[in-house]
Design a protein around this motif. Structure first.
Motif, PDB file in Angstrom:
ATOM      1  N   ARG A  33       0.851  -1.190   0.000  1.00 21.24           N
ATOM      2  CA  ARG A  33       0.000   0.000   0.000  1.00 21.24           C
ATOM      3  C   ARG A  33       0.883   1.235   0.000  1.00 21.24           C
TER       4      ARG A  33
ATOM      5  N   GLU B  18       0.586   5.521  -0.092  1.00 19.75           N
ATOM      6  CA  GLU B  18      -0.227   6.732   0.005  1.00 19.75           C
ATOM      7  C   GLU B  18       0.149   7.679  -1.137  1.00 19.75           C
TER       8      GLU B  18
ATOM      9  N   GLY C  85      -3.934   8.059   5.563  1.00 19.39           N
ATOM     10  CA  GLY C  85      -2.625   8.710   5.596  1.00 19.39           C
ATOM     11  C   GLY C  85      -2.719  10.150   6.058  1.00 19.39           C
TER      12      GLY C  85
ATOM     13  N   TYR D 144      -4.327  13.599   0.611  1.00 19.21           N
ATOM     14  CA  TYR D 144      -4.614  12.992  -0.685  1.00 19.21           C
ATOM     15  C   TYR D 144      -4.079  13.946  -1.750  1.00 19.21           C
TER      16      TYR D 144
ATOM     17  N   TRP E 232       4.939   6.243  -8.093  1.00 20.50           N
ATOM     18  CA  TRP E 232       5.552   5.480  -7.002  1.00 20.50           C
ATOM     19  C   TRP E 232       6.573   4.527  -7.610  1.00 20.50           C
TER      20      TRP E 232
ATOM     21  N   ASP F 270      -6.128   8.997  -3.287  1.00 20.14           N
ATOM     22  CA  ASP F 270      -5.786   8.849  -1.873  1.00 20.14           C
ATOM     23  C   ASP F 270      -4.646   7.845  -1.679  1.00 20.14           C
ATOM     24  N   TYR F 271      -4.712   6.704  -2.332  1.00 19.84           N
ATOM     25  CA  TYR F 271      -3.699   5.657  -2.176  1.00 19.84           C
ATOM     26  C   TYR F 271      -3.818   4.673  -3.327  1.00 19.84           C
TER      27      TYR F 271
ATOM     28  N   GLU G   9      -3.109   0.287  -3.802  1.00 19.83           N
ATOM     29  CA  GLU G   9      -2.835  -0.929  -3.058  1.00 19.83           C
ATOM     30  C   GLU G   9      -2.727  -2.085  -4.041  1.00 19.83           C
TER      31      GLU G   9
END
Length: 163
Positions: free
Chosen positions: A27, A29, A49, A52, A65, A137-138, A140
């Motif tokens: 996961r 953030e 977290g 966002y 990421w 927001d994230y 996963e």
């Protein structure tokens, strides 16, 4: 006494039958990703977290990421919000692309983008583009069942007149 012995034996046997298999989940953030043309926001409650990411408006903005993985098949889930209605999004995983349609959600929700393959070692995911005007927001990655192998195909044509 007999009933108590049966209960104890059953309890002991039950203990050995229960097996918990924990799948790997990664996961990340959005506010911890590399932001290009975006802002970290905290204006709307319900995010995980420390915030966002907002500001997807021109199609050039990205949240990226870089991460390590053991590799394999994973289900990609994206925490998002689309206060202006349903929005298409684009994502780029390693050398491939993923796209979809976030439903209209004024609160933060989770979108299942389907199964993806992560490389063993370094991976890169970027989200940006599509219809824009969404918030992230994230992301996963949840370990998933592998894809079914391809079916065998007979080396003989179905139509002998085909060329």
């Amino acid at each position: 006494m007999r009933s108590l012995r049966r209960t104890i034996v059953f309890a002991i046997l039950s203990h050995w039958v229960v097996v918990v298999v924990q799948a790997e989940t990664l996961r990340f953030e959005a506010e911890d990703g590399t932001l290009s043309g975006l802002n970290v926001s905290i204006a709307v409650e319900g995010y995980s977290g420390s915030g966002y990411v907002s500001g997807f408006s021109e199609g050039t903005e990205r949240v990226t990421w870089d991460f390590q993985s053991t590799g394999g098949v994973y289900r990609l889930k994206i925490g998002f919000r689309t206060p202006g209605g349903a929005k298409g999004f684009a994502a780029f995983l390693n050398e491939g692309g993923v796209s979809g349609m976030f439903p209209g959600e004024s609160d933060f929700a989770e979108f299942d983008a389907g199964r993806v393959v992560l490389e063993s070692g370094s991976n890169r995911l970027a989200i940006g583009g599509g219809w824009n005007f969404y918030e992230i927001d994230y992301v996963e990655f949840e370990e998933a069942e592998a894809f079914a192998p391809p079916l065998e195909v007979a080396p003989v044509l179905v139509d002998p007149k085909a060329s």
